[in-house]
Design an enzyme around this catalytic site. Structure first.
Site, PDB file in Angstrom:
ATOM      1  N   HIS A 156       0.756  -1.179   0.010  1.00 11.02           N
ATOM      2  CA  HIS A 156       0.145   0.105   0.072  1.00 11.02           C
ATOM      3  C   HIS A 156       0.958   1.067   0.077  1.00 11.02           C
ATOM      4  O   HIS A 156       0.298   2.296   0.364  1.00 11.02           O
ATOM      5  CB  HIS A 156      -0.679  -0.048   1.312  1.00 11.02           C
ATOM      6  CG  HIS A 156      -1.741  -1.124   1.207  1.00 11.02           C
ATOM      7  ND1 HIS A 156      -2.941  -1.439   0.541  1.00 11.02           N
ATOM      8  CD2 HIS A 156      -1.602  -2.434   2.081  1.00 11.02           C
ATOM      9  CE1 HIS A 156      -3.445  -2.454   0.947  1.00 11.02           C
ATOM     10  NE2 HIS A 156      -2.619  -3.181   1.769  1.00 11.02           N
ATOM     11  N   SER A 277      14.870  21.819 -16.140  1.00 10.59           N
ATOM     12  CA  SER A 277      13.917  22.664 -16.218  1.00 10.59           C
ATOM     13  C   SER A 277      14.091  23.753 -17.151  1.00 10.59           C
ATOM     14  O   SER A 277      15.279  24.425 -16.771  1.00 10.59           O
ATOM     15  CB  SER A 277      13.012  22.921 -14.778  1.00 10.59           C
ATOM     16  OG  SER A 277      12.422  24.214 -14.971  1.00 10.59           O
ATOM     17  N   LYS A 283      16.208  22.241 -10.832  1.00  7.77           N
ATOM     18  CA  LYS A 283      15.892  20.768 -11.283  1.00  7.77           C
ATOM     19  C   LYS A 283      16.748  19.714 -11.813  1.00  7.77           C
ATOM     20  O   LYS A 283      17.353  20.134 -12.747  1.00  7.77           O
ATOM     21  CB  LYS A 283      14.393  21.185 -11.932  1.00  7.77           C
ATOM     22  CG  LYS A 283      13.515  21.953 -11.282  1.00  7.77           C
ATOM     23  CD  LYS A 283      12.725  20.888 -10.104  1.00  7.77           C
ATOM     24  CE  LYS A 283      12.078  19.771 -10.452  1.00  7.77           C
ATOM     25  NZ  LYS A 283      10.848  19.983 -11.310  1.00  7.77           N
ATOM     26  N   ASN A 285      15.026  16.209 -13.413  1.00  9.34           N
ATOM     27  CA  ASN A 285      13.884  15.593 -13.742  1.00  9.34           C
ATOM     28  C   ASN A 285      14.070  14.184 -14.165  1.00  9.34           C
ATOM     29  O   ASN A 285      15.053  13.751 -15.226  1.00  9.34           O
ATOM     30  CB  ASN A 285      13.023  16.265 -14.742  1.00  9.34           C
ATOM     31  CG  ASN A 285      12.513  17.682 -14.197  1.00  9.34           C
ATOM     32  OD1 ASN A 285      12.529  17.851 -12.972  1.00  9.34           O
ATOM     33  ND2 ASN A 285      12.418  18.543 -15.269  1.00  9.34           N
ATOM     34  N   GLU A 290       9.676   8.700 -16.430  1.00  7.72           N
ATOM     35  CA  GLU A 290       8.377   9.209 -16.849  1.00  7.72           C
ATOM     36  C   GLU A 290       7.984   8.948 -18.312  1.00  7.72           C
ATOM     37  O   GLU A 290       6.669   8.757 -18.503  1.00  7.72           O
ATOM     38  CB  GLU A 290       8.311  10.618 -16.767  1.00  7.72           C
ATOM     39  CG  GLU A 290       8.431  10.911 -15.047  1.00  7.72           C
ATOM     40  CD  GLU A 290       8.765  12.601 -14.859  1.00  7.72           C
ATOM     41  OE1 GLU A 290       8.711  13.158 -14.054  1.00  7.72           O
ATOM     42  OE2 GLU A 290       8.748  13.453 -15.763  1.00  7.72           O
ATOM     43  N   GLN A 322      -5.828  -4.194 -43.084  1.00  8.51           N
ATOM     44  CA  GLN A 322      -4.827  -3.379 -43.709  1.00  8.51           C
ATOM     45  C   GLN A 322      -4.268  -2.457 -42.189  1.00  8.51           C
ATOM     46  O   GLN A 322      -3.095  -2.027 -41.989  1.00  8.51           O
ATOM     47  CB  GLN A 322      -5.033  -2.400 -44.469  1.00  8.51           C
ATOM     48  CG  GLN A 322      -3.872  -1.427 -45.115  1.00  8.51           C
ATOM     49  CD  GLN A 322      -4.119  -0.932 -46.523  1.00  8.51           C
ATOM     50  OE1 GLN A 322      -4.308  -1.443 -47.471  1.00  8.51           O
ATOM     51  NE2 GLN A 322      -4.418   0.529 -46.443  1.00  8.51           N
ATOM     52  N   LYS A 325      -0.820  -3.301 -39.028  1.00  7.34           N
ATOM     53  CA  LYS A 325       0.517  -3.101 -39.233  1.00  7.34           C
ATOM     54  C   LYS A 325       0.931  -1.724 -38.395  1.00  7.34           C
ATOM     55  O   LYS A 325       2.000  -1.921 -37.548  1.00  7.34           O
ATOM     56  CB  LYS A 325       0.977  -3.129 -40.317  1.00  7.34           C
ATOM     57  CG  LYS A 325       0.596  -4.379 -41.380  1.00  7.34           C
ATOM     58  CD  LYS A 325       1.016  -4.172 -42.850  1.00  7.34           C
ATOM     59  CE  LYS A 325       0.522  -5.317 -43.479  1.00  7.34           C
ATOM     60  NZ  LYS A 325      -1.073  -5.402 -43.290  1.00  7.34           N
TER      61      LYS A 325
END
Length: 468
Positions: A156, A277, A283, A285, A290, A322, A325
């Site tokens: 959890h 950023s 930052k 990231n 993601e 068709q 694909k």
């Protein structure tokens, strides 16, 4: 432009229809499968006396030139040719003349496209399996260094019991092994040849389907031609298998995103696989995980798209097919780059054991060990032991400490059956190593799991760096 099928028609197709009807701009990916299938078909026709040896030689030579033109980039793909089958046959005929017009004897575009697409999917099955095993090798090699690295195991998304980092990573090795087995099972089940089924009912020509199947590496020929030309189960299976694989990748990606956050700080992605950023210079990231998480929805959509196309189709071939694909091509490419970049991101990731160990002191991870101690050493029924442990956790909360740091007199005050040796049982390291049942997190059992995956991967040519 006159079509190769236009004999029955008195008007040319509209330009709009040509654009709407054509698949040549995407099905050209199947050029190698188409050429190989055509050469095998011609060899079989020659063996059966339908083509002459001279015609076969011309076809083989012409197809070699077509292949060279395609791979050099000089081949001209024209939308008016509709699909790669017509484009290649048209170019072949331009090169070798009348013999090129005989190549389509005893086959239809229906079994031809079924052959090309099936062989493409089978090839990609094999290639994706190899990539998964390469990813598994990276995971197992990282795990080897972290069998004693403590990590809070969660349920959890709440701290539950202490485990080691290797044990956690090997859970993903287990998932990816199942992915390999799914792809391999699909390849075995679908390795049957459709060529020779023609439009839907077979052909009156004296062909040898077994010969063509052998030339192309199939295990057998299909049983029923009506089913074969409209069967796309093999395409649905690779889409499902990729979807399941990407679901597993997405779960790992989600954990990497959490682990690399300031709230966790369990790992740090390398600069090579991170972004910054445009406005916040501090930052870093986790764009790789993601994007892996995001691309999973894309492949799920491709699976649902083809299921929807197929659900209402009567036998046999229909033009709807068709649409089979582009989704497969997209999912295959997504899986391939996802496996590659995930492997490299993991190999260059920095693990932070001190932060993981510090987190193990939050959430009273050794609570279950106290309950187990009461059962094993004090002859307390588990439900009563559960209640006593809950009181001990409540006391630790009042004291502002983790249960693993509680002093003996506090536990004795809660239940005088508790003995002083309980303190050793509450240590986080002891708690992790106490789980010695098969498949458990104890370091000994984790090392067994590493050995298991080592044997599996070594048997398939993916030796450990430590072994090489």
């Amino acid at each position: 432009m006159e079509k190769m099928w236009s004999g029955r028609f008195t008007q040319d197709a509209s330009t709009l229809l040509e654009k709407f009807n054509a698949s040549i701009m995407f099905d050209q990916k199947l050029y190698r499968e188409d050429i190989e299938g055509s050469v095998a078909h011609a060899q079989m026709l020659t063996h059966q006396g339908i083509l002459t040896r001279e015609e076969l030689t011309a076809i083989e030579s012409g197809m070699a030139q077509v292949l060279s033109e395609i791979e050099s980039g000089s081949f001209e793909w024209k939308i008016g040719d509709e699909d790669l089958h017509m484009a290649i046959e048209k170019r072949l005929t331009a090169i070798i003349g009348e013999a090129g017009k005989k190549l389509h004897t005893a086959r239809s575009r229906n079994d031809q496209v079924a052959l090309d697409f099936r062989r493409f999917v089978l090839r990609k099955n094999r290639e994706i399996v190899e990539q998964i095993k390469s990813l598994m090798r990276a995971i197992v090699d990282i795990s080897r260094d972290h069998t004693a690295t403590l990590l809070p195991g969660m349920t959890h998304l709440q701290h539950a019991q202490p485990i080691n980092f290797a044990f956690h990573l090997l859970a993903y090795a287990s998932m990816f092994k199942r992915d390999c087995e799914r792809f391999e099972s699909s390849a075995e089940r679908n390795n049957i040849s459709p060529i020779g089924c023609a439009a839907l009912a077979g052909t009156p020509h004296n062909i040898d389907r077994e010969m063509t199947a052998n030339l192309l590496g199939f295990d057998a020929v299909s049983i029923n031609c009506l089913d074969t030309v409209s069967d796309r189960d093999f395409a649905l299976e690779i889409l499902f298998n990729i979807s399941t694989l990407m679901m597993h990748i997405s779960r790992l990606a989600e954990e990497i995103i959490l682990w690399s956050s300031y709230e966790f700080r369990f790992v740090e992605l390398s600069d090579a696989y991170s972004t910054g950023s445009s406005i916040m210079p501090q930052k870093k990231n986790p764009d790789v995980p993601e994007l892996l998480r995001g691309k999973t929805g894309r492949v799920f959509g491709n699976l649902m798209g083809l299921l929807t196309v197929m659900k209402g189709l009567p036998l046999a071939y229909n033009k709807d097919t068709q649409e089979d694909k582009e989704g497969v091509f997209d999912s295959v490419e997504t899986a391939e780059i996802s496996l590659e970049i995930l492997r490299e991101a993991l190999k260059t990731m920095t693990v932070k054991p001190q932060n993981m160990a510090r987190a193990c002191k939050l959430g009273h991870l050794s609570a279950t060990d106290l309950a187990d101690y009461l059962v094993e050493h004090c002859d307390v029924p588990f439900r009563e032991a559960h209640h006593i442990t809950g009181r001990a956790v409540a006391r630790a909360e009042v004291l502002g400490i983790d249960l693993s740091d509680i002093e003996y007199h506090e536990l004795y005050a809660i239940d005088n059956r508790i003995k002083e040796d309980v303190i050793a049982y509450l240590a986080i390291e002891h708690s992790m190593n106490a789980r010695t049942s098969q498949g458990g997190t104890a370091e000994l059992r984790t090392l067994e799991q590493i050995l298991y995956f080592d044997h599996y991967l070594n048997a398939h040519g993916y030796d450990s760096i430590a072994d090489s």
